[in-house]
Design an enzyme around this catalytic site. Structure first.
Site, short mmCIF file in Angstrom:
data_model
loop_
_atom_site.label_atom_id
_atom_site.label_comp_id
_atom_site.label_asym_id
_atom_site.label_seq_id
_atom_site.Cartn_x
_atom_site.Cartn_y
_atom_site.Cartn_z
N ARG A 1 1.79 12.80 -4.61
CA ARG A 1 2.00 13.96 -5.42
C ARG A 1 1.00 13.79 -6.81
O ARG A 1 1.14 14.56 -7.64
CB ARG A 1 3.54 13.94 -6.07
N HIS B 1 -4.90 -3.00 0.35
CA HIS B 1 -5.96 -2.59 1.06
C HIS B 1 -6.70 -1.47 0.20
O HIS B 1 -6.20 -0.49 -0.02
CB HIS B 1 -5.67 -2.01 2.20
N GLU C 1 -6.77 -13.17 11.04
CA GLU C 1 -5.35 -12.54 11.34
C GLU C 1 -5.56 -11.82 12.57
O GLU C 1 -6.24 -10.87 12.76
CB GLU C 1 -5.22 -11.48 10.15
N ARG D 1 -9.24 0.89 0.00
CA ARG D 1 -9.90 1.81 1.07
C ARG D 1 -11.20 2.41 0.40
O ARG D 1 -11.05 2.69 -0.82
CB ARG D 1 -9.04 2.61 1.92
N HIS E 1 0.55 -6.33 11.67
CA HIS E 1 0.23 -4.79 12.14
C HIS E 1 1.19 -4.33 12.71
O HIS E 1 1.39 -4.91 14.07
CB HIS E 1 -0.87 -4.71 12.61
N ARG F 1 -7.12 6.01 -0.62
CA ARG F 1 -6.05 7.01 -0.34
C ARG F 1 -4.88 6.66 -0.65
O ARG F 1 -3.86 7.25 -0.80
CB ARG F 1 -5.93 7.29 1.35
N HIS F 2 -4.62 5.24 -1.07
CA HIS F 2 -3.40 4.87 -1.57
C HIS F 2 -3.71 3.80 -2.74
O HIS F 2 -3.52 4.33 -3.93
CB HIS F 2 -2.44 4.18 -0.72
N GLU G 1 -7.42 -6.60 1.34
CA GLU G 1 -7.90 -6.20 2.57
C GLU G 1 -8.88 -5.07 2.37
O GLU G 1 -8.81 -4.29 1.46
CB GLU G 1 -6.96 -5.44 3.34
N THR H 1 -5.33 1.18 9.62
CA THR H 1 -6.41 0.22 10.44
C THR H 1 -5.98 0.02 12.08
O THR H 1 -4.89 -0.50 12.30
CB THR H 1 -6.25 -1.34 9.72
N GLY I 1 3.74 -4.48 5.83
CA GLY I 1 3.90 -3.50 5.01
C GLY I 1 4.81 -2.42 5.32
O GLY I 1 6.00 -2.26 4.81
N HIS I 2 4.46 -1.54 6.32
CA HIS I 2 4.97 -0.31 6.57
C HIS I 2 6.70 -0.28 6.66
O HIS I 2 7.38 0.39 5.98
CB HIS I 2 4.47 0.66 7.67
N ASP J 1 0.96 -1.34 0.04
CA ASP J 1 0.08 -0.01 -0.11
C ASP J 1 0.73 1.26 -0.06
O ASP J 1 0.56 2.15 -0.63
CB ASP J 1 -0.78 0.06 1.14
N HIS J 2 1.94 1.27 0.75
CA HIS J 2 2.77 2.58 1.04
C HIS J 2 3.50 2.97 -0.10
O HIS J 2 3.83 4.19 -0.17
CB HIS J 2 3.23 2.56 2.22
#
Ligand code: PXP
Length: 238
Positions: free
Chosen positions: A18, A43, A151, A45, A190, A49-50, A70, A101, A212-213, A9-10
């Site tokens: 941008r 994910h 999960e 959403r 998470h 947003r991503h 997700e 989340t 992810g992050h 996602d990120h």
């Protein structure tokens, strides 16, 4: 063996910041797979947003391992999933104001609604995982809702001060055992990072991690493939 699923996602977060067409999460997913990831998670959403719809459609075509979508259990998302048919859907709670989340899905409080969502995805041949806190009543409700997998939310373990970390880890381990005893497959995720992942990966019932992050953040400095390989090493898989 614990499978590593990468949440890309990120990569899309950076693109959306941008309004450009880069960086593209599609090659990020391909690189993650080449580095040994056993699945890709995205994910979609409600506010896009991503990840956006185009990403989901292309991911379905290019992901060669396993695609996990997700999503919130809304009519819109269930409709999209039934058309695109990811290999798995993970139902998560979604609030617009949250940064990511935040909590787990409250299955026990909405058994009829969650069961209907699970049934509708099963009809389309999609396996279903529920993202929940490692609480006995949520695990039992997940089984009753017909989920294939749970999960377990590792956020509290990851955020806990050193003095509470063992307690949070024990909660996850107990939840994993309960879920497996009930016949559910068990994943976790998470907030996991290179330095706190091993303890979770070592819980025998946990067969899959969604991360992810931390990986995307490291990839900024050392590249996607190296970041994925280093996580596999941290998990004790290499
Ligand atoms: N699992 C679920 C259900 C999530 O919602 C997220 C965040 O998108 C993750 C795993 C990955 O969390 P993180 O980005 O903190 O590794």
């Amino acid at each position: 063996m614990t499978r590593l699923h990468i949440n890309v996602d990120h990569v899309a977060t950076l693109r959306q910041a941008r309004g450009t067409c880069y960086p593209d999460p599609i090659p990020a997913a391909a690189m993650a797979e080449m580095a040994g990831a056993q699945g890709i998670t995205i994910h979609l959403r409600e506010d896009r947003r991503h990840i956006v719809d185009r990403d989901l459609e292309l991911m379905r075509k290019v992901v060669t391992t396993l695609l996990n979508l997700e999503m919130a259990a809304t009519d819109e998302m269930i409709g999209i999933a039934r058309v695109v048919r990811p290999d798995m859907c993970t139902l998560v709670p979604e609030r617009r104001s949250e940064r990511t989340t935040e909590g787990g899905l409250v299955v026990a409080g909405d058994l009829a609604g969650v069961s209907a969502a699970v049934g509708s995805l099963h009809e389309a041949g999609i396996r279903v995982s529920l993202f929940i806190a490692a609480k006995s009543e949520e695990i039992e409700a997940s089984r009753r809702a017909g989920a294939d997998m749970v999960e377990l939310h590792t956020g509290e373990y990851c955020d806990a001060p050193r003095s509470r970390r063992a307690l949070e880890l024990a909660r996850i381990a107990e939840g994993a055992k309960q879920a497996a005893d009930l016949g559910l497959a068990v994943a976790a995720g998470h907030g996991l990072h290179y330095h706190n992942v091993r303890q979770v990966a070592d819980i025998p019932e946990i067969e899959e991690l969604n991360i992810g992050h931390a990986i995307i953040a490291r990839a900024v400095f050392c590249g996607m493939e190296a970041a994925v390989r280093e996580m596999l090493v941290s998990m004790g898989e290499r």
